[in-house]
Design a protein around this motif. Structure first.
Motif, mmCIF file in Angstrom:
data_model
loop_
_atom_site.group_PDB
_atom_site.id
_atom_site.type_symbol
_atom_site.label_atom_id
_atom_site.label_comp_id
_atom_site.label_asym_id
_atom_site.label_seq_id
_atom_site.Cartn_x
_atom_site.Cartn_y
_atom_site.Cartn_z
ATOM 1 N N GLY A 27 51.394 39.436 67.872
ATOM 2 C CA GLY A 27 50.877 40.390 68.854
ATOM 3 C C GLY A 27 49.812 39.786 69.726
ATOM 4 N N VAL A 28 49.276 38.609 69.335
ATOM 5 C CA VAL A 28 48.362 37.857 70.198
ATOM 6 C C VAL A 28 49.222 36.856 70.955
ATOM 7 N N MET A 29 49.328 37.036 72.275
ATOM 8 C CA MET A 29 50.269 36.251 73.060
ATOM 9 C C MET A 29 49.615 35.702 74.316
ATOM 10 N N LEU A 30 50.213 34.661 74.860
ATOM 11 C CA LEU A 30 49.789 34.133 76.146
ATOM 12 C C LEU A 30 50.291 35.035 77.257
ATOM 13 N N LEU A 77 54.294 33.535 70.870
ATOM 14 C CA LEU A 77 53.062 33.152 71.529
ATOM 15 C C LEU A 77 53.313 32.705 72.965
ATOM 16 N N CYS A 78 54.162 31.671 73.154
ATOM 17 C CA CYS A 78 54.293 31.089 74.492
ATOM 18 C C CYS A 78 55.637 31.377 75.151
ATOM 19 N N LEU A 79 56.694 31.523 74.366
ATOM 20 C CA LEU A 79 58.059 31.811 74.840
ATOM 21 C C LEU A 79 58.627 30.690 75.715
ATOM 22 N N THR A 80 58.072 29.482 75.592
ATOM 23 C CA THR A 80 58.592 28.349 76.362
ATOM 24 C C THR A 80 58.987 27.174 75.474
ATOM 25 N N GLY A 81 58.885 27.339 74.154
ATOM 26 C CA GLY A 81 59.208 26.241 73.250
ATOM 27 C C GLY A 81 58.078 25.271 73.051
ATOM 28 N N SER A 82 56.854 25.641 73.468
ATOM 29 C CA SER A 82 55.718 24.727 73.363
ATOM 30 C C SER A 82 54.915 24.904 72.091
ATOM 31 N N CYS A 83 55.258 25.888 71.261
ATOM 32 C CA CYS A 83 54.510 26.135 70.029
ATOM 33 C C CYS A 83 55.489 26.281 68.868
ATOM 34 N N PRO A 84 55.007 26.299 67.625
ATOM 35 C CA PRO A 84 55.904 26.403 66.474
ATOM 36 C C PRO A 84 56.193 27.827 66.029
ATOM 37 N N ASN A 85 55.589 28.830 66.688
ATOM 38 C CA ASN A 85 55.654 30.200 66.161
ATOM 39 C C ASN A 85 57.048 30.805 66.147
ATOM 40 N N CYS A 86 57.934 30.319 67.005
ATOM 41 C CA CYS A 86 59.249 30.928 67.109
ATOM 42 C C CYS A 86 60.317 30.152 66.354
ATOM 43 N N MET A 87 59.936 29.100 65.610
ATOM 44 C CA MET A 87 60.934 28.245 64.973
ATOM 45 C C MET A 87 61.592 28.956 63.793
ATOM 46 N N VAL A 88 62.925 28.944 63.806
ATOM 47 C CA VAL A 88 63.713 29.636 62.798
ATOM 48 C C VAL A 88 64.850 28.726 62.338
ATOM 49 N N ASN A 89 65.557 29.190 61.333
ATOM 50 C CA ASN A 89 66.742 28.478 60.848
ATOM 51 C C ASN A 89 67.969 29.160 61.438
ATOM 52 N N VAL A 90 68.788 28.390 62.141
ATOM 53 C CA VAL A 90 69.977 28.944 62.790
ATOM 54 C C VAL A 90 71.218 28.247 62.242
#
Length: 816
Positions: free
Chosen positions: A227-230, A46-59
């Protein structure tokens, strides 16, 4: 250049230099990164700046890592999160990813550093760099904190800052709060290794905030589809990573902002099929990924929906900086940002319009909350949990405020905003805690244990041998146990607290603090002691020896030496008595020699008469042992004849070696804590904190004899007097069960399938050839012969209550 390869859900993914994990996954065709926490809805970038939870994964076993800011590096194991989280229905979508892995066991590298600067600049963009150079030109010491891996602005400006001798730069460093006295907290992440973070404590004369602004989402049905992105995220994929974000795009937003984004998309090869205002949007279409956008007039087929959303000053870091010397420059101060009101579509109030991406709060949830009379955003936040998770309202607050304004007819100002509180952004607990500086204490005989092959265990701050040898633990413990029961053994008890109490009021103090009476204890005798608090709870136990009329020597449990010392000093001060209390634990070495042949071993090392007539059980004396001054106490915790020998710490190793040498003829063995636990359990001796808890009193523990209620007064007397007259709620009993398999300590106790207590200590007894233990049960189950059941991991262990002591009930072996 070496190829960067990492794993995504077990499948290899190639990354290019400069890629984050998110950009590399997007480049490889991944569009669904995770599923929402509450409802299991698919989520993409969504934001690609770390401001949302959509990209959170287990590393590598670490959950909730933001993949859009984590640089890709070879060897990473990346897994999607939040599978199987939606309890409302059995969705096939949420079963796509494998089960979550265990938490990371890899090394953690947390450090704290403390620095002071004249000026701290938060944000390394153009305005922040200009402010840093301006401050440095006046001869001040300046630091720049930039959350990105490189400074922003022009290359020339960045190089000028990096080359300036008065400016220090921290990259990959996020400031999370400005506190009283211009104290700043910031975390710098070392992405070259796992779990490596440095917490910066910065004291500043002045603070310049140049964090800019960030883009927020619009609210409409299915606005959370992958696919809905800022627009800022789309442009970052193009500019920074050279990735074409889609084939056919629809833009949502104001015409001027949309026109700029449209030009860049088209130059990157993306076909822009439409540009619409947000109020005309009905919903986004698609299942796991957007396939189109429906407006009130037309339906667009598209694999990319770009929201040209409103910009919000990124001022969360200064939320708590009221009254501090803080200056806002650039977009964070409103420069270049035009706040325009906009209308949200009707679908913004639907169940599929997701206002809070973290907690799956929908527009419908917000509308129903407002209908219930909670129209202020603070009330909405508390009722719906909107803005209370990973993004802390960064993505959801603006849309929710506009929706509330639209529904209620209030102005944006009347709706209000939530109160931002640090840390912003979130900080790991490990970074806040820092390095683990766990104190380690070793007895004076520690090196001798090492040479004997000790297997170590931690007991509070102390290192103690669990057992000795390289073989199977049970076999090693059995050998140590049999040595004590059949011949002789020695254990290092240097961890026990050793306290000297002296003075004209020493006896009065001990009478007050302990349940027994010690002012009448004859010189040269030892007495068991129990310390209770005002509620009658057992706090500690040990022994007290009377050295002379005004001097006593106390031993305490390993973990409570400091507490007992402080407790005695507290009551001495409260009473105003003349007593001196000295903690001697660190200055003394002590060991316990026990077993039927212990007298013969010890007699080789001392001229003192060790016969029972001359040196009876619970007696105390000073003597020379192995050529050094020693204190000997005829006491024991393991049920055998024994002596506790105390010497100065510097003589500890010498005495230990001499005892081993003297006992070699009878195959004397050192024994560790595990063998001691079996030996003491056979005598039903309690271990405070193991067999007792924060509510255990002497009557319930079967030790009512320690409470001398005929004394004038002592701490806990009132409570114990009342407890003696009251029905007991539980009792500590012994039990035994057949077989050699011992369920773990803490196993629940059941009777007819209902819980009635729990086991405190369970061990196999080689003397009884069965498993024995102690447990708390209700009084109805405390009678000898009562059947009880221990349960562990679904397995039941039938047992029966035993009233008598398991070994030598009369105590004859202690007095041999």
């Amino acid at each position: 250049m070496e190829q960067i390869l990492f794993a995504w859900n077990g499948n290899p993914v190639a990354a290019e230099p400069g890629d984050t994990v998110a950009s590399a996954l997007y480049r490889s065709g991944v569009r669904t990164f995770t599923y929402s926490y509450q409802r299991g809805r698919p989520r993409g970038l969504l934001c690609l700046t770390g401001s949302c939870p959509n990209c959170m994964v287990n590393v590598d076993g670490v959950p909730n890592v933001r993949s859009c800011t984590l640089p890709a590096r070879s060897g990473l194991s990346v897994l999607a999160q939040n599978q199987n989280v939606y309890r409302g229905f059995d969705s096939p979508a949420v079963k796509r990813f494998p089960a979550a892995p265990p938490l990371s066991e890899s090394a953690h590298h947390y450090e704290h550093i403390y620095l002071q600067f004249d000026v701290v600049v938060i944000g390394g963009g153009p305005r922040g760099l200009e402010a840093a150079l301006e401050s440095a030109s006046r001869g001040t010491q300046v630091v720049v904190l930039e959350k990105e891996p490189a400074l922003g602005g022009s290359e020339a400006l960045a190089q000028k800052v990096l080359a300036h001798p008065g400016i220090t730069t921290f990259l990959n460093c996020s400031c999370f709060g400005v506190y009283e006295g211009n104290l700043l907290g910031a975390v710098q992440i070392d992405y070259s290794r796992p779990n490596a973070e440095t917490l910066l404590h910065l004291r500043a004369g002045n603070v310049v905030v140049a964090t800019g602004a960030y883009e927020t989402q619009y609210l409409f049905a299915n606005n959370d589809l992958p696919g809905v992105m800022l627009s800022t995220a789309v442009l970052r994929l193009i500019r920074r990573h050279g990735i074409v974000p889609g084939k056919r795009a629809v833009l949502i937003g104001e015409a001027e902002q949309s026109a700029q984004v449209r030009a860049e998309l088209e130059s990157a090869g993306v076909q822009v099929v439409g540009s619409v205002p947000v109020e005309s949007v009905v919903n986004a279409e698609g299942a796991d990924h957007v396939t189109g956008l429906v407006t009130d007039t037309v339906t667009y087929e598209a694999d990319l929906v770009v929201m040209c959303g409103p910009l919000v000053p990124d001022a969360g870091v200064v939320a708590s900086a009221r009254g501090q010397a803080v200056t806002l420059v650039g977009a964070v101060g409103g420069e270049g940002i035009t706040q325009r009101d906009y209308l949200l579509p009707q679908s913004a109030q639907s169940a599929d319009a997701i206002a809070c991406l973290c907690m799956d709060v929908s527009g419908q949830d917000v509308a129903e909350t407002i209908e219930a009379g909670m129209g202020h955003v603070e009330l909405i936040k508390r009722f719906t949990k909107l803005g209370k998770s990973a993004c802390q309202g960064r993505m959801c607050q603006t849309a929710a405020i506009h929706l509330c304004s639209q529904i209620t007819g209030q102005t944006i100002a009347q709706v209000g905003t939530t109160v931002a509180r640090p840390p912003a952004p979130p900080v790991t607990l490990g970074a806040l805690a820092g390095m683990r500086h766990h104190p380690v204490r070793r007895t004076p005989v520690h090196d001798q244990h090492d040479r004997l092959g000790a297997v170590w265990m931690d007991m509070g701050e102390w290192k103690r041998p669990r057992y000795y040898g390289k073989g199977n633990q049970d076999e090693c413990v059995e050998q140590e146990y049999r040595a004590v029961r059949e011949r002789a053994g020695i254990i290092d008890v240097g961890t026990l607290g050793k306290i000297e109490v002296k003075g004209v009021d020493a006896g009065r103090l001990l009478d007050l603090v302990f349940t027994h009476e010690f002012s009448t204890l004859p010189v040269g005798r030892v007495r068991y002691c129990v310390l209770c608090d005002e509620l009658g709870t057992i706090v500690d136990d040990g022994t007290i020896s009377r050295v002379d009329p005004q001097r006593y020597f106390l031993t305490t449990t390993t973990g409570n030496a400091d507490f007992v010392h402080q407790w005695l000093e507290w009551w001495t001060a409260a009473a105003g008595w003349k007593v001196t209390i000295t903690n001697l634990t660190a200055g003394l070495a002590s060991m316990n020699l026990a077993g039927p042949l212990a007298r013969g071993v010890l007699q080789q090392l001392t001229d003192s008469d060790l016969s029972s007539r001359s040196f009876p059980y619970m007696d105390w004396r000073r003597a020379s042992v192995a050529g050094v001054p020693a204190t000997m106490m005829r006491i024991g915790f393991v049920g055998e004849m024994g002596w506790e020998i105390v010497v100065a710490a510097e003589f500890g190793s010498h005495l230990w070696e001499q005892v081993l040498r003297a006992g070699a003829a009878v195959d004397l063995r050192p024994f560790g804590v595990e063998a001691q636990r079996v030996l003491r359990l056979e005598k039903k001796h309690i271990v405070v904190g193991v067999d007792t808890d924060a509510l255990s009193n002497p009557y319930e523990a079967g030790m009512g004899w320690v409470a001398k209620l005929d004394k004038t007064d002592f701490i806990g007397k009132v409570a114990l007097s009342r407890l003696k007259q009251s029905p007991l709620e539980r009792l500590l009993v012994g039990f035994e069960l057949e077989g050699a398999t011992a369920p773990p300590d803490g196993s629940p106790i059941l009777v007819e399938g209902k819980p009635v207590g729990w086991a405190t200590s369970v061990r196999y007894s080689w003397q009884k050839e069965k498993v024995i233990g102690m447990a708390w049960v209700t009084p109805a189950e405390a009678k000898g012969g009562t059947g009880i059941t221990l349960r562990s991991e679904g397995v039941d262990y039938p047992a029966r209550v035993v009233e008598e002591v398991f070994y030598d009930p009369a105590g004859d072996r202690l007095k041999m």
